[in-house]
Design a protein around this motif. Structure first.
Motif, PDB file in Angstrom:
ATOM      1  N   TYR A   1     -15.676   6.666  29.713  1.00  0.00           N
ATOM      2  CA  TYR A   1     -16.299   7.609  28.790  1.00  0.00           C
ATOM      3  C   TYR A   1     -17.307   6.903  27.878  1.00  0.00           C
ATOM      4  N   GLY A   2     -18.458   7.495  27.750  1.00  0.00           N
ATOM      5  CA  GLY A   2     -19.444   7.056  26.773  1.00  0.00           C
ATOM      6  C   GLY A   2     -20.425   6.013  27.254  1.00  0.00           C
ATOM      7  N   LYS A   3     -20.413   5.688  28.532  1.00  0.00           N
ATOM      8  CA  LYS A   3     -21.380   4.711  29.034  1.00  0.00           C
ATOM      9  C   LYS A   3     -22.810   5.212  28.871  1.00  0.00           C
ATOM     10  N   TRP A   4     -22.989   6.470  28.645  1.00  0.00           N
ATOM     11  CA  TRP A   4     -24.315   7.075  28.470  1.00  0.00           C
ATOM     12  C   TRP A   4     -24.714   7.172  27.001  1.00  0.00           C
ATOM     13  N   ILE A   5     -23.830   6.739  26.107  1.00  0.00           N
ATOM     14  CA  ILE A   5     -24.087   6.874  24.670  1.00  0.00           C
ATOM     15  C   ILE A   5     -24.600   5.555  24.092  1.00  0.00           C
ATOM     16  N   ASP A   6     -25.678   5.653  23.331  1.00  0.00           N
ATOM     17  CA  ASP A   6     -26.196   4.525  22.569  1.00  0.00           C
ATOM     18  C   ASP A   6     -25.543   4.620  21.189  1.00  0.00           C
ATOM     19  N   TRP A   7     -24.435   3.920  21.030  1.00  0.00           N
ATOM     20  CA  TRP A   7     -23.615   4.048  19.828  1.00  0.00           C
ATOM     21  C   TRP A   7     -24.355   3.571  18.576  1.00  0.00           C
ATOM     22  N   GLU A   8     -25.161   2.548  18.696  1.00  0.00           N
ATOM     23  CA  GLU A   8     -25.857   2.001  17.526  1.00  0.00           C
ATOM     24  C   GLU A   8     -26.911   2.946  16.969  1.00  0.00           C
ATOM     25  N   ASN A   9     -27.517   3.734  17.851  1.00  0.00           N
ATOM     26  CA  ASN A   9     -28.603   4.623  17.420  1.00  0.00           C
ATOM     27  C   ASN A   9     -28.230   6.098  17.477  1.00  0.00           C
ATOM     28  N   ASP A  10     -26.952   6.384  17.727  1.00  0.00           N
ATOM     29  CA  ASP A  10     -26.471   7.760  17.811  1.00  0.00           C
ATOM     30  C   ASP A  10     -27.333   8.597  18.760  1.00  0.00           C
ATOM     31  N   GLY A  11     -27.541   8.064  19.931  1.00  0.00           N
ATOM     32  CA  GLY A  11     -28.341   8.740  20.949  1.00  0.00           C
ATOM     33  C   GLY A  11     -27.774   8.450  22.325  1.00  0.00           C
ATOM     34  N   ILE A  12     -28.636   8.512  23.323  1.00  0.00           N
ATOM     35  CA  ILE A  12     -28.188   8.202  24.676  1.00  0.00           C
ATOM     36  C   ILE A  12     -29.014   7.044  25.233  1.00  0.00           C
TER      37      ILE A  12
END
Length: 111
Positions: free
Chosen positions: A54-65
């Motif tokens: 889960y979340g491999k598509w999420i850019d956690w640092e920039n709250d994007g993808i």
């Protein structure tokens, strides 16, 4: 099992999230311990592996993808739908089971 105050758990939701088991009460959204259900060891392992992805598509640092994030999210949802069918079969007659796909990437790009 009792959730939602005093209501008996009737409907489960299969949904991926960070640091959570993949089963949820569909009514009150309580995260449920997968070990409390009569699922095979193999199915529990498959669900756990699905959660880890889960979340491999999420850019956690920039709250994007990440680039091509929508393309990464879809196979995860497809696998979740397959696993939900297996959970339904394993728990047939005990619970209603539904799937809740991830929509994060699609929401970010506006699909």
């Amino acid at each position: 099992m009792q959730y939602c105050g005093s209501h008996k758990l009737k409907k489960l939701k299969v949904q991926a999230d960070i640091s959570a088991d993949p089963l949820w009460c569909d009514r009150c959204l309580t995260n449920l311990n997968v070990e409390d259900f009569t699922l095979s060891k193999g199915l529990k392992q498959d669900l756990q592996e699905w959660i880890y992805d889960y979340g491999k598509w999420i850019d956690w640092e920039n709250d994007g993808i990440v680039p091509n994030g929508v393309l990464l999210e879809q196979p995860h949802n497809d696998r979740g739908a397959e696993l939900t069918k297996k959970v339904k079969q394993a728990l047939e007659g005990q619970y209603e089971v539904v799937f809740s796909p991830s929509t994060f990437a699609k929401i970010i790009v506006g699909d």
